[in-house]
Write a protein that holds these residues in place. Structure first.
Motif, PDB file in Angstrom:
ATOM      1  N   ARG A  54     -13.149   5.140  -6.788  1.00 17.22           N
ATOM      2  CA  ARG A  54     -12.123   5.876  -6.387  1.00 17.22           C
ATOM      3  C   ARG A  54     -12.047   7.273  -7.139  1.00 17.22           C
ATOM      4  O   ARG A  54     -11.365   8.211  -6.298  1.00 17.22           O
ATOM      5  N   GLY A  62     -13.947   9.196  -4.466  1.00 16.55           N
ATOM      6  CA  GLY A  62     -13.432   9.125  -3.257  1.00 16.55           C
ATOM      7  C   GLY A  62     -12.199  10.345  -3.083  1.00 16.55           C
ATOM      8  O   GLY A  62     -12.148  11.065  -2.212  1.00 16.55           O
ATOM      9  N   HIS A 106      -4.877  15.227  -4.462  1.00 15.75           N
ATOM     10  CA  HIS A 106      -6.061  14.299  -4.829  1.00 15.75           C
ATOM     11  C   HIS A 106      -6.782  14.819  -6.174  1.00 15.75           C
ATOM     12  O   HIS A 106      -7.419  14.013  -6.923  1.00 15.75           O
ATOM     13  N   GLN A 152       0.804  -1.211  -0.095  1.00 16.72           N
ATOM     14  CA  GLN A 152      -0.017   0.047  -0.102  1.00 16.72           C
ATOM     15  C   GLN A 152       0.810   1.356  -0.148  1.00 16.72           C
ATOM     16  O   GLN A 152       1.523   1.649   1.309  1.00 16.72           O
ATOM     17  N   HIS A 165      -0.990   6.872  -8.628  1.00 16.85           N
ATOM     18  CA  HIS A 165      -2.773   6.513  -8.898  1.00 16.85           C
ATOM     19  C   HIS A 165      -2.690   6.283 -10.530  1.00 16.85           C
ATOM     20  O   HIS A 165      -3.610   5.702 -10.741  1.00 16.85           O
ATOM     21  N   SER A 173     -11.340  11.709   0.438  1.00 18.86           N
ATOM     22  CA  SER A 173     -11.345  10.852   1.540  1.00 18.86           C
ATOM     23  C   SER A 173      -9.806  10.017   1.390  1.00 18.86           C
ATOM     24  O   SER A 173      -9.316   9.472   2.448  1.00 18.86           O
ATOM     25  N   ILE A 217      -7.901   7.864  -0.931  1.00 19.39           N
ATOM     26  CA  ILE A 217      -7.950   6.494  -1.318  1.00 19.39           C
ATOM     27  C   ILE A 217      -6.529   6.288  -1.683  1.00 19.39           C
ATOM     28  O   ILE A 217      -5.994   6.998  -2.557  1.00 19.39           O
TER      29      ILE A 217
END
Length: 551
Positions: free
Chosen positions: A211, A214, A27, A13, A100, A219, A221
């Motif tokens: 995703r 999010g 993001h 992760q 990402h 959030s 992710i």
């Protein structure tokens, strides 16, 4: 190989950010990797100085959507082995955006592997039928004129006509035996493959949209990038990718910048204000000479003073902890298509060494060559606003000049902060026709399933896919943040923050410079008077285009 802190466990992760509280811009840009909107939407985010381009391919049936085009363009540009220098992305972490993109590409790769298997079984084995159905959908898209428009009466009539002809062939064929069964299979197999593919595409679309929402909602992710985790010491491809991510992070923290004329310092936004204090160096005591000092001595004093900006006499919140850093600024042409960072024995891991910084500060103040600036930077609004004040000190003959310039980088374009919208249709009720009902449609319609199926077998060789379907061309010199940043002046509070930061920084720089001059026997009366005049004038400051010299 674990000394660099990288987690080699399978399916690691990836951490979200190295800096807490600066996630909004990161993001927002990362969400573009998961979007399924038309690729042309990104053209709405073009700014005055930086413009993306969508290069069309040969067949619209193979064209990518925004997420696919964005992921491929960013991966190649930021991790490619032959890539040129990147512009720093202040107020965000570009490695997270790239991760990402890799994660989204991995999700699509798993989907495309399944679709390729379906294409082999239901398409390649029944190639004539596959080509016939592909020709029908390509003709329908051509009549539509664009990906997001309906084909109209002609296209719909054509589709029904072909379907009727296929049904007629199913019932009455001029062949018997093997060929009769093969032709029927060639008509039916692509349809069966479409039904299977539709379920796979719908599941993947829901995952990608979750995703997207999010990240757009804040959030955070995390991005799973198994392709960047070497499985063994001989896994060269994954290790190269891991090293590319580390190189990207190192370049993000480089201490060299590029000044592109009216475009300003690339990555910091255009220069909107400039204030100068320049007076003659006169001994304080007649008959005595001033003590010898250098520009670096003044800069060091200003550096130490700026470090204390977060402290004040009143408990009123005030400045957050600023980032104070020495920069080497390299001049480039306004229309430069690429830039190159300084190299040589005085540079290590994109960092110009301290002794070279001092040499440039003291000696490269006039004529050709790079210049030294001291920058104090505030990252505000969760990373959406970056205020940078750049300070340079020059001494020419008997005149010392302290110049302070203001740069402001605004928020990421609103395109990247929008969430996905469900696909719905409102129709009249069957019996109570005066009332309406809203029905949710599948995320992936027929033409989208066909597009994904024909692209899937070609994803292993992106150049062919780019030739057939087109691609996204990124603006150069490229940096993730400044390429799609808006001006902060459209947001009232952001504009206020930029204007308010100028006066305290200017006065701190002047106070530190005056202290050095006093300690070295310089008459500071003229400097103090000039400082007061500049401090008075800065109270009426307003954003201007300082780099165009039209203020």
């Amino acid at each position: 190989m674990t000394s660099d802190g990288f987690d080699f466990s399978p399916g690691a992760q990836v951490p979200l950010l190295g800096s807490a509280g600066q996630t909004a811009a990161t993001h927002a840009l990362a969400s573009a990797a998961y979007r399924d909107s038309p690729v042309e939407d990104i053209l709405k985010a073009n700014s005055e100085w930086h413009k993306s381009e969508v290069k069309k391919g040969k067949l619209s049936l193979f064209e990518p959507n925004l997420g696919e085009a964005f992921c491929h363009a960013v991966k190649v540009r930021m991790l490619g082995g032959a890539r040129s220098a990147l512009i720093q992305s202040f107020g965000m972490e570009p490695q997270t955006v790239v991760e990402h993109c890799l994660a989204a590409a991995h999700i699509r790769k798993e989907r495309d592997t399944k679709l390729t298997l379906i294409m082999v079984v239901c398409g390649l084995l029944f190639l004539p039928g596959l080509l016939a159905w592909m020709a029908v959908f390509q003709l329908r898209r051509t009549l539509a004129g664009a990906q997001n428009k309906h084909a109209g009466v002609i296209g719909t009539a054509l589709l029904f006509a072909i379907g009727g002809l296929a049904l007629l062939l199913m019932l009455r064929l001029p062949f018997t035996g093997f060929w009769a069964f093969y032709i029927r299979g060639a008509i039916v197999a692509p349809v069966v493959g479409w039904l299977l593919a539709q379920r796979i595409c719908e599941t993947t679309a829901k995952d990608l949209r979750a995703r997207w929402d999010g990240l757009a909602g804040g959030s955070g992710i995390g991005a799973k990038v198994p392709d960047a985790v070497p499985g063994n010491p001989h896994d060269k491809a994954r290790d190269t990718l891991r090293q590319g991510l580390h190189k990207l992070t190192a370049e993000q923290h480089a201490n060299s910048l590029f000044y592109a004329g009216p475009k300003g310092i690339l990555g910091m936004g255009t220069r909107w204000g400039s204030w100068q204090m320049a007076e003659e160096l006169v001994p304080r005591d007649p008959g005595k000479e001033i003590n010898q000092f250098r520009s670096w001595d003044v800069i060091r004093a200003i550096h130490d003073k700026l470090k204390l900006l977060e402290r004040g006499p009143l408990n009123s919140g005030g400045f957050p902890t600023p980032s104070v850093k020495h920069w080497i600024v390299c001049p480039v042409a306004e229309g430069a298509g690429s830039v190159s960072r300084p190299d040589g024995q005085d540079v290590e891991s994109f960092q110009i060494k301290g002794h070279e910084i001092q040499r440039i500060c003291n000696h490269q103040q006039f004529g050709s060559g790079n210049r030294h600036y001291l920058g104090v930077q505030f990252t505000l609004w969760d990373g959406q606003l970056v205020i940078t004040m750049m300070i340079t000190v020059t001494v020419l003959h008997e005149t010392l000049r302290v110049e302070v310039t203001g740069h402001a980088l605004g928020p990421v374009h609103g395109l990247f902060t929008t969430k996905s919208s469900p696909k719905t249709v409102t129709v009249n009720k069957t019996v109570r026709f005066w009332e309406t009902k809203t029905r949710t449609l599948p995320l992936v319609d027929t033409k989208e399933v066909v597009r994904l199926m024909v692209r899937a077998p070609l994803t292993w060789y992106p150049p062919l896919l780019d030739f057939l379907g087109g691609k996204l061309a990124l603006p150069e010199p490229f940096g993730l943040r400044h390429a799609w940043a808006e001006k902060p002046w459209r947001h009232r509070f952001m504009a206020d923050d930029a204007l308010r930061a100028a006066a305290p920084v200017l006065r701190a720089a002047h106070a530190a410079a005056l202290k050095v001059l006093e300690d070295n026997g310089v008459d500071t009366d003229r400097f103090a008077g000039r400082s007061m005049a500049v401090s008075g004038g800065i109270q009426d400051l307003a954003p201007k285009k300082a780099d165009l010299y039209d203020a």
